[in-house]
Design a protein around this motif. Structure first.
Motif, mmCIF file in Angstrom:
data_model
loop_
_atom_site.group_PDB
_atom_site.id
_atom_site.type_symbol
_atom_site.label_atom_id
_atom_site.label_comp_id
_atom_site.label_asym_id
_atom_site.label_seq_id
_atom_site.Cartn_x
_atom_site.Cartn_y
_atom_site.Cartn_z
ATOM 1 N N PHE A 117 30.655 14.930 -44.294
ATOM 2 C CA PHE A 117 30.408 16.374 -44.277
ATOM 3 C C PHE A 117 31.401 17.082 -43.354
ATOM 4 N N LEU A 118 31.594 16.546 -42.151
ATOM 5 C CA LEU A 118 32.515 17.180 -41.207
ATOM 6 C C LEU A 118 33.971 17.022 -41.628
ATOM 7 N N LEU A 119 34.272 16.016 -42.447
ATOM 8 C CA LEU A 119 35.614 15.956 -43.029
ATOM 9 C C LEU A 119 35.857 17.173 -43.913
ATOM 10 N N GLY A 120 34.835 17.566 -44.676
ATOM 11 C CA GLY A 120 34.951 18.787 -45.468
ATOM 12 C C GLY A 120 35.094 20.015 -44.589
ATOM 13 N N SER A 121 34.323 20.081 -43.499
ATOM 14 C CA SER A 121 34.451 21.198 -42.554
ATOM 15 C C SER A 121 35.851 21.261 -41.968
ATOM 16 N N LEU A 122 36.358 20.094 -41.608
ATOM 17 C CA LEU A 122 37.690 20.024 -41.011
ATOM 18 C C LEU A 122 38.754 20.507 -42.001
ATOM 19 N N ALA A 123 38.574 20.190 -43.278
ATOM 20 C CA ALA A 123 39.520 20.641 -44.295
ATOM 21 C C ALA A 123 39.577 22.157 -44.331
ATOM 22 N N HIS A 124 38.439 22.829 -44.176
ATOM 23 C CA HIS A 124 38.459 24.294 -44.173
ATOM 24 C C HIS A 124 39.061 24.839 -42.882
ATOM 25 N N LEU A 125 38.705 24.240 -41.748
ATOM 26 C CA LEU A 125 39.189 24.743 -40.470
ATOM 27 C C LEU A 125 40.703 24.602 -40.331
ATOM 28 N N TYR A 126 41.264 23.539 -40.907
ATOM 29 C CA TYR A 126 42.710 23.304 -40.819
ATOM 30 C C TYR A 126 43.398 23.544 -42.164
ATOM 31 N N GLY A 186 37.792 16.226 -32.941
ATOM 32 C CA GLY A 186 37.391 15.165 -32.018
ATOM 33 C C GLY A 186 36.110 14.479 -32.454
ATOM 34 N N ILE A 187 35.137 15.255 -32.934
ATOM 35 C CA ILE A 187 33.877 14.664 -33.417
ATOM 36 C C ILE A 187 34.146 13.764 -34.611
ATOM 37 N N VAL A 188 34.983 14.229 -35.535
ATOM 38 C CA VAL A 188 35.317 13.413 -36.708
ATOM 39 C C VAL A 188 36.006 12.123 -36.278
ATOM 40 N N ALA A 189 36.890 12.206 -35.276
ATOM 41 C CA ALA A 189 37.572 11.007 -34.786
ATOM 42 C C ALA A 189 36.565 10.009 -34.201
ATOM 43 N N VAL A 190 35.591 10.527 -33.451
ATOM 44 C CA VAL A 190 34.563 9.646 -32.886
ATOM 45 C C VAL A 190 33.756 8.980 -33.999
ATOM 46 N N LEU A 191 33.386 9.758 -35.010
ATOM 47 C CA LEU A 191 32.621 9.190 -36.127
ATOM 48 C C LEU A 191 33.440 8.155 -36.889
ATOM 49 N N ARG A 232 27.104 8.076 -41.686
ATOM 50 C CA ARG A 232 27.840 8.150 -42.949
ATOM 51 C C ARG A 232 27.944 9.582 -43.461
ATOM 52 N N LEU A 233 26.812 10.281 -43.548
ATOM 53 C CA LEU A 233 26.803 11.590 -44.192
ATOM 54 C C LEU A 233 27.398 12.681 -43.305
ATOM 55 N N LEU A 234 27.157 12.594 -41.996
ATOM 56 C CA LEU A 234 27.770 13.586 -41.098
ATOM 57 C C LEU A 234 29.283 13.409 -41.066
#
Length: 386
Positions: A217-226, A186-191, A212-214
């Protein structure tokens, strides 16, 4: 269908090579800027931006994995501290004690100019030691340079890297990373929406660099989580490359549609090559933090008149020396302390101090009011029936 979780092997992947590639990309970009004032640009993005975004995507993946594996906030903070701060502090000292005096000599000034002029080299170290870069020049040595006046204009990103670590830590403490990963989505979608609104020229009231950087960065986090749901296929990678290039060509900010495809390409490249190359020595951080001051010094020599390809190539070759020294003398010894008992001791001391504070507050407050119908001694205050 094999997923990212199936293809990712922590002991056999190409992430080290990708980090070095991204550091080299940023170095090439900065070398061109410092030599000519120009670098390749696509809309709002430069060559260096793509390298930096790649760095943050990889960092998001690996740092999120680190938090989940460690399952300890103090130990996570300790690991992150060891990865950034020792090398960063030594870099500040090298700039103040070596690069600045060398630049002064090349400018025909006394070697002591960095320490007698203002702002001084000592102030440079102390003012920037907290990771937020607030002083870029030293003693005005670079003041009349035709290009960037900073002794190390690449260090500003480290503060935002640490900020992203803090976001991961907060999400971990709140249980989001383990039990509510959809919150990160959800945070990534908002960004992503904010990025699109910014592209449309609408105010988003968010710092551009943070957004931009968050986001990446959270796209990378999301890749690990999913990772268990992301398929890894060459055909999808080809489609992601097409979308990424199309977004670069169409939008002023390629991240509107290109950030997620770039994250997929990085994950696929890092895990699906048939011959993964895990490097024993990680020079990427050293290349990143030392290339700028090296190019600044080269710009004060006769090499400044050389063609840009030669200027950049010489800088890339020479930066291997401080990068190797940083790795073998600073970073690797620091990382060998990852399993120190210090963070656990600090956590235990903090917990005990917190408990003692609670006890002291309860004692100062005294006993609470007696329940209705009872005396302080606990006996009933009601009159007996007669």
């Amino acid at each position: 269908m094999r997923t990212l979780r199936d293809t990712f092997d922590p002991r056999a992947n190409s992430f080290d090579v990708l980090r070095l590639l991204f550091a080299g990309t940023v170095a090439v970009s900065h070398g061109l800027v410092l030599h000519t004032g120009w670098q390749p640009r696509w809309g709002a993005s430069t060559l260096g931006d793509f390298g930096l975004d790649g760095f943050f995507i990889l960092s998001g993946f690996l740092v999120t994995r680190s938090y989940l594996n460690l399952a300890s906030l103090p130990r996570f903070a300790w690991h992150r501290f060891l990865r950034i701060m020792p090398g960063f502090w030594v870099c500040l000292l090298v700039i103040a004690l070596v690069a600045a005096p060398a630049a002064a000599l090349l400018r025909g000034l006394p070697a002591g100019t960095p320490f007698t002029g203002e702002p001084s080299a000592i102030r440079y170290v102390l003012a920037n030691a907290g990771l937020l870069i607030v002083q870029y020049d030293i003693a005005g040595i670079l003041v009349d340079r035709p290009r960037e006046l900073s002794f190390n204009g690449a260090l500003w990103t480290l503060f935002f890297e640490a900020f992203c670590y803090t976001v991961v830590a907060a999400l971990g403490v709140l249980g989001v990373l383990r039990r509510r990963r959809w919150v990160v989505a959800g945070i990534v979608a908002v960004l992503a929406v904010l990025t699109a609104l910014q592209e449309a020229g609408l105010p988003v009231w968010v710092n551009e660099r943070v957004l931009r950087l968050l986001f990446v960065f959270l796209l990378g986090s999301l890749a690990h989580l999913y990772a268990d749901r992301i398929p890894m296929r060459g055909s999808i990678a080809a489609a992601a490359a097409a979308v990424f290039l199309g977004s670069v060509a169409v939008f002023h900010d390629y991240r509107v549609l290109g950030a997620a495809p770039l994250a997929y390409l990085i994950a696929w490249s890092g895990t699906c090559f048939p011959w993964p190359w895990s490097m024993r020595a990680d020079f990427s951080y050293g290349v990143y933090i030392y290339h700028w001051p090296l190019f600044q010094l080269l710009g004060l020599t006769g090499l400044a008149a050389a063609p840009s390809p030669l200027f950049v190539l010489v800088g890339l070759v020479l930066v291997v020396v401080p990068a190797a020294l940083s790795w073998y003398l600073i970073e690797k010894p620091a990382l060998s302390r990852k399993h120190s008992a210090l963070p656990d001791r600090i956590a235990g001391w903090t917990a005990r101090a917190g408990r003692r504070a609670v006890v002291r507050r309860s004692r100062r407050a005294g006993p609470g009011p007696a329940p209705a119908g009872t005396s302080r001694g606990g006996r009933s205050a009601a009159r007996p029936n007669r």
